[in-house]
Design a protein around this motif. Sequence first.
Motif, PDB file in Angstrom:
ATOM      1  N   VAL A   1       0.865  -1.171   0.000  1.00  0.00           N
ATOM      2  CA  VAL A   1       0.000   0.000   0.000  1.00  0.00           C
ATOM      3  C   VAL A   1       0.903   1.223   0.000  1.00  0.00           C
ATOM      4  N   ALA A   2       0.549   2.217  -0.786  1.00  0.00           N
ATOM      5  CA  ALA A   2       1.325   3.453  -0.839  1.00  0.00           C
ATOM      6  C   ALA A   2       0.436   4.624  -0.448  1.00  0.00           C
ATOM      7  N   VAL A   3       0.901   5.389   0.530  1.00  0.00           N
ATOM      8  CA  VAL A   3       0.204   6.598   0.955  1.00  0.00           C
ATOM      9  C   VAL A   3       0.973   7.803   0.428  1.00  0.00           C
ATOM     10  N   ASP A   4       0.269   8.649  -0.280  1.00  0.00           N
ATOM     11  CA  ASP A   4       0.848   9.828  -0.924  1.00  0.00           C
ATOM     12  C   ASP A   4       0.959  10.959   0.091  1.00  0.00           C
ATOM     13  N   PHE A   5       2.176  11.531   0.201  1.00  0.00           N
ATOM     14  CA  PHE A   5       2.305  12.697   1.060  1.00  0.00           C
ATOM     15  C   PHE A   5       2.799  13.930   0.312  1.00  0.00           C
ATOM     16  N   CYS A   6       3.050  13.792  -1.007  1.00  0.00           N
ATOM     17  CA  CYS A   6       3.434  15.003  -1.752  1.00  0.00           C
ATOM     18  C   CYS A   6       3.349  14.875  -3.268  1.00  0.00           C
ATOM     19  N   GLU A   7       2.988  13.711  -3.808  1.00  0.00           N
ATOM     20  CA  GLU A   7       2.956  13.580  -5.276  1.00  0.00           C
ATOM     21  C   GLU A   7       1.736  14.273  -5.857  1.00  0.00           C
ATOM     22  N   ASP A   8       0.542  13.862  -5.438  1.00  0.00           N
ATOM     23  CA  ASP A   8      -0.703  14.437  -5.946  1.00  0.00           C
ATOM     24  C   ASP A   8      -1.499  15.147  -4.860  1.00  0.00           C
ATOM     25  N   VAL A   9      -0.882  15.343  -3.700  1.00  0.00           N
ATOM     26  CA  VAL A   9      -1.494  16.093  -2.601  1.00  0.00           C
ATOM     27  C   VAL A   9      -0.533  17.199  -2.193  1.00  0.00           C
ATOM     28  N   SER A  10      -1.049  18.157  -1.444  1.00  0.00           N
ATOM     29  CA  SER A  10      -0.167  19.202  -0.918  1.00  0.00           C
ATOM     30  C   SER A  10       0.833  18.560   0.035  1.00  0.00           C
ATOM     31  N   PRO A  11       2.112  18.944  -0.046  1.00  0.00           N
ATOM     32  CA  PRO A  11       3.140  18.309   0.785  1.00  0.00           C
ATOM     33  C   PRO A  11       2.812  18.374   2.273  1.00  0.00           C
ATOM     34  N   LEU A  12       2.973  17.241   2.940  1.00  0.00           N
ATOM     35  CA  LEU A  12       2.743  17.169   4.374  1.00  0.00           C
ATOM     36  C   LEU A  12       4.037  17.465   5.132  1.00  0.00           C
ATOM     37  N   PRO A  13       3.933  18.035   6.327  1.00  0.00           N
ATOM     38  CA  PRO A  13       5.138  18.253   7.146  1.00  0.00           C
ATOM     39  C   PRO A  13       5.783  16.924   7.522  1.00  0.00           C
ATOM     40  N   GLY A  14       7.062  16.990   7.836  1.00  0.00           N
ATOM     41  CA  GLY A  14       7.792  15.776   8.189  1.00  0.00           C
ATOM     42  C   GLY A  14       7.189  15.036   9.361  1.00  0.00           C
ATOM     43  N   GLY A  15       6.644  15.771  10.319  1.00  0.00           N
ATOM     44  CA  GLY A  15       6.029  15.122  11.461  1.00  0.00           C
ATOM     45  C   GLY A  15       4.831  14.274  11.088  1.00  0.00           C
ATOM     46  N   GLU A  16       4.072  14.704  10.082  1.00  0.00           N
ATOM     47  CA  GLU A  16       2.925  13.930   9.623  1.00  0.00           C
ATOM     48  C   GLU A  16       3.370  12.674   8.876  1.00  0.00           C
ATOM     49  N   VAL A  17       4.478  12.771   8.137  1.00  0.00           N
ATOM     50  CA  VAL A  17       5.037  11.587   7.492  1.00  0.00           C
ATOM     51  C   VAL A  17       5.459  10.570   8.551  1.00  0.00           C
ATOM     52  N   ASP A  18       6.041  11.066   9.628  1.00  0.00           N
ATOM     53  CA  ASP A  18       6.427  10.171  10.723  1.00  0.00           C
ATOM     54  C   ASP A  18       5.199   9.502  11.349  1.00  0.00           C
ATOM     55  N   ARG A  19       4.088  10.211  11.445  1.00  0.00           N
ATOM     56  CA  ARG A  19       2.857   9.620  11.979  1.00  0.00           C
ATOM     57  C   ARG A  19       2.360   8.491  11.084  1.00  0.00           C
ATOM     58  N   ILE A  20       2.460   8.677   9.774  1.00  0.00           N
ATOM     59  CA  ILE A  20       2.046   7.628   8.843  1.00  0.00           C
ATOM     60  C   ILE A  20       2.894   6.379   9.063  1.00  0.00           C
ATOM     61  N   LEU A  21       4.203   6.572   9.142  1.00  0.00           N
ATOM     62  CA  LEU A  21       5.102   5.448   9.392  1.00  0.00           C
ATOM     63  C   LEU A  21       4.737   4.735  10.697  1.00  0.00           C
ATOM     64  N   ALA A  22       4.469   5.507  11.735  1.00  0.00           N
ATOM     65  CA  ALA A  22       4.188   4.925  13.049  1.00  0.00           C
ATOM     66  C   ALA A  22       2.912   4.099  13.041  1.00  0.00           C
ATOM     67  N   ILE A  23       1.889   4.548  12.331  1.00  0.00           N
ATOM     68  CA  ILE A  23       0.619   3.811  12.279  1.00  0.00           C
ATOM     69  C   ILE A  23       0.814   2.467  11.596  1.00  0.00           C
ATOM     70  N   PHE A  24       1.505   2.465  10.470  1.00  0.00           N
ATOM     71  CA  PHE A  24       1.751   1.197   9.773  1.00  0.00           C
ATOM     72  C   PHE A  24       2.595   0.254  10.635  1.00  0.00           C
ATOM     73  N   ARG A  25       3.636   0.778  11.257  1.00  0.00           N
ATOM     74  CA  ARG A  25       4.526  -0.077  12.043  1.00  0.00           C
ATOM     75  C   ARG A  25       3.831  -0.612  13.283  1.00  0.00           C
ATOM     76  N   ALA A  26       2.955   0.199  13.875  1.00  0.00           N
ATOM     77  CA  ALA A  26       2.191  -0.274  15.026  1.00  0.00           C
ATOM     78  C   ALA A  26       1.252  -1.410  14.637  1.00  0.00           C
ATOM     79  N   GLY A  27       0.837  -1.435  13.374  1.00  0.00           N
ATOM     80  CA  GLY A  27      -0.013  -2.510  12.868  1.00  0.00           C
ATOM     81  C   GLY A  27       0.754  -3.730  12.398  1.00  0.00           C
ATOM     82  N   GLY A  28       2.071  -3.740  12.606  1.00  0.00           N
ATOM     83  CA  GLY A  28       2.884  -4.897  12.260  1.00  0.00           C
ATOM     84  C   GLY A  28       3.437  -4.904  10.857  1.00  0.00           C
ATOM     85  N   ALA A  29       3.293  -3.794  10.136  1.00  0.00           N
ATOM     86  CA  ALA A  29       3.765  -3.729   8.748  1.00  0.00           C
ATOM     87  C   ALA A  29       5.165  -3.119   8.682  1.00  0.00           C
ATOM     88  N   MET A  30       5.894  -3.493   7.658  1.00  0.00           N
ATOM     89  CA  MET A  30       7.093  -2.759   7.282  1.00  0.00           C
ATOM     90  C   MET A  30       6.635  -1.463   6.630  1.00  0.00           C
TER      91      MET A  30
END
Length: 274
Positions: A143-172
């Motif tokens: 699964v790929a979540v877009d944070f700047c290709e076709d959406v307005s760029p998200l701050p780095g902290g929000e990118v870190d939140r995305i990573l944390a949610i996936f990792r908390a769910g057991g995903a790489m």
Amino acid sequence: MANDLSRQPRPLAELPKDLCQGLLGLCTDIDDTLTTRGKLTAEAYRALWAAHDAGLLVIPVTGRPAGWADHLARMWPVDGVVAENGALYLRHRDGRLVRRTVRGDRAMEETERERLLGLAQKVLAEVPGAALSSDQPYREFDVAVDFCEDVSPLPGGEVDRILAIFRAGGAMAKVSSIHVNAWFGSYDKLGMLERLLREEHGHDLEDPAVAARFLFVGDSPNDEPMFRFFPFSVGVANLAAMAPRMTHLPSFITAKPSGEGFAELVEHILGHRP
């Protein structure tokens, strides 16, 4: 074979002449390495052909989806494509498409896909402005979540939140220059590249002498397994924006960004070959 991280990447001009002369293959990321602001420029495409025509194995190694890789393997001057961060490879050979994946259990793949999509929906609910990537319909394993290709760029902290949610769910979960990619399993770009080179071209990257005759070029954290492994690797200049997120940096860096940097690298390599 880890890079020496006590120093920053050296200028491309210092890439050894004997490496260029003995090089067997060039492995490259796509987004913001081959492409420039989402486009494959004429300059970068000519460089792909120049490398191919010079007898180098040319292999894109990307987080982009299986559906894209099918097209690239058929239409580009390449000797195989590793896609979805190492979930599969494709090669067009003798008029047919060769396709190999990390797993052959379709039921497990579907179960994992549903779990990933569930985590992605959690991301979208908790991180305003994030979106599923526009190429998601062509993906089979991740699964790929877009944070700047076709959406307005998200701050780095929000990118870190995305990573944390996936990792908390057991995903790489890994960051590219445009997406956060998530999947279940321990595979990565390097493992599938090793398999492609062994099965399709008879080259064993476990032999240090062979690994030293391949070069990888990229620009972002999901390229780190390659930067860590290869004795010689190159970042295009825009890698500087992602370097703070990275542990393993490339050995060398181009003066120019994105597709211009890729063309700069190919010109440098071919300038030292017979």
